[in-house]
Design a protein around this motif. Structure first.
Motif, PDB file in Angstrom:
ATOM      1  N   GLY A 182      88.324  24.019  34.469  1.00 42.85           N
ATOM      2  CA  GLY A 182      89.109  24.196  35.689  1.00 42.85           C
ATOM      3  C   GLY A 182      88.355  24.864  36.805  1.00 42.85           C
ATOM      4  N   THR A 183      87.043  24.781  36.785  1.00 41.43           N
ATOM      5  CA  THR A 183      86.218  25.362  37.840  1.00 41.43           C
ATOM      6  C   THR A 183      85.381  24.272  38.488  1.00 41.43           C
ATOM      7  N   GLY A 184      84.715  24.632  39.569  1.00 44.73           N
ATOM      8  CA  GLY A 184      83.915  23.671  40.306  1.00 44.73           C
ATOM      9  C   GLY A 184      82.624  23.297  39.608  1.00 44.73           C
ATOM     10  N   ARG A 185      82.050  22.172  40.046  1.00 49.13           N
ATOM     11  CA  ARG A 185      80.791  21.685  39.491  1.00 49.13           C
ATOM     12  C   ARG A 185      79.811  21.428  40.621  1.00 49.13           C
ATOM     13  N   VAL A 186      78.569  21.814  40.370  1.00 48.07           N
ATOM     14  CA  VAL A 186      77.480  21.506  41.294  1.00 48.07           C
ATOM     15  C   VAL A 186      76.348  20.905  40.469  1.00 48.07           C
ATOM     16  N   GLY A 187      76.160  19.604  40.583  1.00 53.42           N
ATOM     17  CA  GLY A 187      75.140  18.948  39.772  1.00 53.42           C
ATOM     18  C   GLY A 187      75.496  19.037  38.296  1.00 53.42           C
ATOM     19  N   ASN A 188      74.595  19.636  37.530  1.00 50.36           N
ATOM     20  CA  ASN A 188      74.856  19.820  36.097  1.00 50.36           C
ATOM     21  C   ASN A 188      75.220  21.262  35.764  1.00 50.36           C
ATOM     22  N   THR A 189      75.743  21.981  36.742  1.00 47.22           N
ATOM     23  CA  THR A 189      76.200  23.355  36.531  1.00 47.22           C
ATOM     24  C   THR A 189      77.712  23.430  36.732  1.00 47.22           C
ATOM     25  N   VAL A 190      78.344  24.268  35.919  1.00 43.29           N
ATOM     26  CA  VAL A 190      79.795  24.451  35.973  1.00 43.29           C
ATOM     27  C   VAL A 190      80.087  25.950  36.016  1.00 43.29           C
ATOM     28  N   GLY A 191      81.022  26.348  36.849  1.00 41.22           N
ATOM     29  CA  GLY A 191      81.355  27.762  36.962  1.00 41.22           C
ATOM     30  C   GLY A 191      82.110  28.273  35.752  1.00 41.22           C
ATOM     31  N   PHE A 192      81.832  29.531  35.375  1.00 44.86           N
ATOM     32  CA  PHE A 192      82.586  30.161  34.293  1.00 44.86           C
ATOM     33  C   PHE A 192      84.033  30.381  34.734  1.00 44.86           C
ATOM     34  N   ALA A 193      84.940  30.409  33.767  1.00 44.93           N
ATOM     35  CA  ALA A 193      86.355  30.583  34.079  1.00 44.93           C
ATOM     36  C   ALA A 193      86.636  31.943  34.718  1.00 44.93           C
ATOM     37  N   ASP A 194      85.845  32.962  34.374  1.00 44.24           N
ATOM     38  CA  ASP A 194      86.064  34.295  34.936  1.00 44.24           C
ATOM     39  C   ASP A 194      85.255  34.539  36.201  1.00 44.24           C
ATOM     40  N   ILE A 252      80.990  22.866  24.850  1.00 48.70           N
ATOM     41  CA  ILE A 252      80.422  23.411  26.087  1.00 48.70           C
ATOM     42  C   ILE A 252      81.516  24.066  26.926  1.00 48.70           C
ATOM     43  N   ALA A 253      82.698  23.434  26.955  1.00 51.02           N
ATOM     44  CA  ALA A 253      83.804  23.997  27.730  1.00 51.02           C
ATOM     45  C   ALA A 253      84.239  25.350  27.183  1.00 51.02           C
ATOM     46  N   LEU A 254      84.191  25.519  25.872  1.00 53.67           N
ATOM     47  CA  LEU A 254      84.546  26.811  25.279  1.00 53.67           C
ATOM     48  C   LEU A 254      83.606  27.912  25.758  1.00 53.67           C
ATOM     49  N   ILE A 255      82.340  27.550  25.983  1.00 58.81           N
ATOM     50  CA  ILE A 255      81.398  28.536  26.531  1.00 58.81           C
ATOM     51  C   ILE A 255      81.822  28.923  27.938  1.00 58.81           C
ATOM     52  N   GLY A 256      82.244  27.897  28.721  1.00 58.64           N
ATOM     53  CA  GLY A 256      82.695  28.186  30.080  1.00 58.64           C
ATOM     54  C   GLY A 256      83.968  28.998  30.118  1.00 58.64           C
ATOM     55  N   LEU A 257      84.857  28.779  29.153  1.00 57.96           N
ATOM     56  CA  LEU A 257      86.112  29.528  29.110  1.00 57.96           C
ATOM     57  C   LEU A 257      85.936  30.931  28.549  1.00 57.96           C
ATOM     58  N   HIS A 258      84.994  31.094  27.619  1.00 54.19           N
ATOM     59  CA  HIS A 258      84.775  32.396  26.965  1.00 54.19           C
ATOM     60  C   HIS A 258      83.288  32.736  26.970  1.00 54.19           C
ATOM     61  N   PRO A 259      82.751  33.048  28.136  1.00 55.15           N
ATOM     62  CA  PRO A 259      81.314  33.360  28.227  1.00 55.15           C
ATOM     63  C   PRO A 259      80.906  34.573  27.401  1.00 55.15           C
ATOM     64  N   GLU A 260      81.877  35.436  27.081  1.00 49.54           N
ATOM     65  CA  GLU A 260      81.556  36.618  26.269  1.00 49.54           C
ATOM     66  C   GLU A 260      81.159  36.230  24.845  1.00 49.54           C
ATOM     67  N   HIS A 261      81.528  35.015  24.425  1.00 55.12           N
ATOM     68  CA  HIS A 261      81.176  34.527  23.090  1.00 55.12           C
ATOM     69  C   HIS A 261      80.051  33.486  23.145  1.00 55.12           C
ATOM     70  N   TYR A 262      79.240  33.589  24.174  1.00 56.20           N
ATOM     71  CA  TYR A 262      78.173  32.593  24.388  1.00 56.20           C
ATOM     72  C   TYR A 262      77.258  32.460  23.173  1.00 56.20           C
ATOM     73  N   GLU A 263      76.789  33.560  22.649  1.00 61.57           N
ATOM     74  CA  GLU A 263      75.836  33.527  21.530  1.00 61.57           C
ATOM     75  C   GLU A 263      76.443  32.862  20.299  1.00 61.57           C
ATOM     76  N   LEU A 264      77.719  33.121  20.063  1.00 61.40           N
ATOM     77  CA  LEU A 264      78.376  32.548  18.892  1.00 61.40           C
ATOM     78  C   LEU A 264      78.556  31.037  19.042  1.00 61.40           C
ATOM     79  N   ILE A 265      79.059  30.625  20.204  1.00 60.96           N
ATOM     80  CA  ILE A 265      79.361  29.200  20.406  1.00 60.96           C
ATOM     81  C   ILE A 265      78.095  28.388  20.608  1.00 60.96           C
ATOM     82  N   HIS A 266      77.159  28.939  21.347  1.00 63.76           N
ATOM     83  CA  HIS A 266      75.928  28.205  21.663  1.00 63.76           C
ATOM     84  C   HIS A 266      74.874  28.330  20.573  1.00 63.76           C
TER      85      HIS A 266
END
Length: 298
Positions: A182-194, A252-266
Motif C-alpha cells: 500500500g505504498t508508492g513505487r519508484v522503479g524497483n523500490t517500494v516504500g516501507f509501510a511505516d 517481499i511484501a511481508l518485509i515491506g509491511l514488517h521491516p523490523e523482521h527483515y533479517e528473519l524474512i529475508h
C-alpha cells in the motif's frame, strides 16, 4: 553376384529407414553402445560440466556438509529432472548409434571441454532439440529430450531472459509488492509501510527463477507419466507459475509491511520457507492435474 545384390539391398533398406551408412569405424562404435546409453552419457557429461561451477562455489562459501544439505544451490527439481532424463534414456529400446549421433557427440564433448557452464547448457539444448527430432513420438528417449530441454530453462535461458529484461521484470515484481504494502513505487523500490525507508528489489529476489522451476516441474510430470501435453496442461502450468509468483511477492511484501523482521524474512529462514512453499505449489498443482493418470495405473 547374389551376395553383392544382398549387400546393395541392405544399404537401400538402411537409407529408406532414415539412417546413414557409416564408415566401419563409426559402425563398430554404434554397435558397441546402445543409442539410449550414448545419449545418457552425453547428457551426464554436459550436466556435470554445467553444474561444476555452482558446486565449487557452494563448497567454497561453507563446508561440504552445508553445501550438500543445500543441494549445492541447485533446486531439487533440477536433480530429479536429471535422474528422470537418464532413466528414460536407459529405457529406450535397443537401437544402434547413427553417424549423425556420433557427430553430435563429438560436438557435445568439445563443448564440455570448454571451461564455461553456458556452453555446456547450450550444448544440452542442442542435444534436446536433436532428440525431439530424431526419436519417435512417445518413446522414452523423446520424453527424455523434452526433460533435457526443460532443465536448460532454469539453468540458462531464464537467466539470459532476465539479463535482457531485468528492469521490466523487477518493476513488475515491485508493482505487485506495492499493491500489497500500500505504498508508492519508484522503479524497483517500494516504500516501507511505516515510512521508515525503501525496499529495493534486487535480481536475486525476482520471481522469474521460481517461474522457470514451475515450467520444469510441469515438464517432469507430463513426461514421467507418459502423457502428451494438452491445452489443459498449459493452463495448469500457468497456475503453478502464478502460485510461485504469489509466494515470492508475498514474502517481499511481508518485509515491506514488517521491516523490523527483515533479517528473519529475508534471511535463511524466510528463504527456506518460501522455497519449500514454492516446491509444494509446483508439485501440488501438477499432482492435481495428473491425479487421474496416477490412480488409473495398476
Amino acid at each position: 553376384m547374389v551376395d553383392a545384390l544382398k549387400d546393395a539391398s541392405g544399404r537401400v533398406d538402411a537409407l529408406n529407414a532414415g539412417g546413414a551408412i557409416a564408415p566401419p569405424f563409426f559402425a563398430n562404435i554404434g554397435q558397441a553402445v546402445r543409442r539410449g546409453e550414448f545419449f545418457a552419457g552425453l547428457f551426464i557429461l554436459g550436466f556435470s560440466n554445467g553444474i561444476f561451477e555452482r558446486i565449487a562455489g557452494a563448497i567454497e562459501k561453507g563446508s561440504i556438509e552445508n553445501a550438500i544439505l543445500g543441494t549445492f544451490g541447485i533446486s531439487v527439481l533440477v536433480w530429479v529432472a536429471c535422474f528422470i532424463a537418464v532413466s528414460l534414456l536407459l529405457r529406450q529400446p535397443p537401437e544402434p548409434v547413427t553417424r549423425n549421433d556420433l557427430i553430435l557427440g563429438v560436438a557435445v564433448i568439445a563443448a564440455v571441454l570448454v571451461p564455461s557452464a553456458k556452453v555446456s547448457w547450450i550444448a544440452l539444448t542442442v542435444l534436446g532439440l536433436y532428440g525431439l527430432r530424431c526419436f519417435e513420438a512417445a518413446s522414452p528417449a523423446r520424453r527424455a529430450a523434452f526433460v533435457i530441454l526443460a532443465v536448460t530453462v532454469p539453468m540458462l535461458w531464464s537467466r539470459l531472459v532476465f539479463a535482457m529484461l531485468s528492469d521490466l521484470i523487477l518493476q513488475a515484481d515491485a508493482s505487485l509488492v506495492s499493491l500489497i504494502v500500500g505504498t508508492g513505487r519508484v522503479g524497483n523500490t517500494v516504500g516501507f509501510a511505516d515510512n521508515s525507508g525503501y525496499l529495493i528489489i534486487l535480481p536475486a529476489c525476482s520471481s522469474l527463477a521460481d517461474v522457470s522451476l514451475a515450467v520444469l516441474g510441469w515438464a517432469l510430470f507430463t513426461q514421467a507419466l507418459t502423457r502428451r501435453p494438452s491445452l489443459k496442461d498449459v493452463w495448469w502450468c500457468l497456475a503453478a507459475c502464478s502460485a510461485v509468483i504469489v509466494i515470492n511477492v508475498t514474502r517481499i511484501a511481508l518485509i515491506g509491511l514488517h521491516p523490523e523482521h527483515y533479517e528473519l524474512i529475508h534471511g535463511a529462514v524466510g528463504a527456506g520457507v518460501a522455497s519449500f512453499l514454492a516446491l509444494v505449489a509446483i508439485v501440488g498443482s501438477n499432482l492435481i492435474r495428473v491425479r487421474g493418470d496416477l490412480f488409473a495405473r495398476p
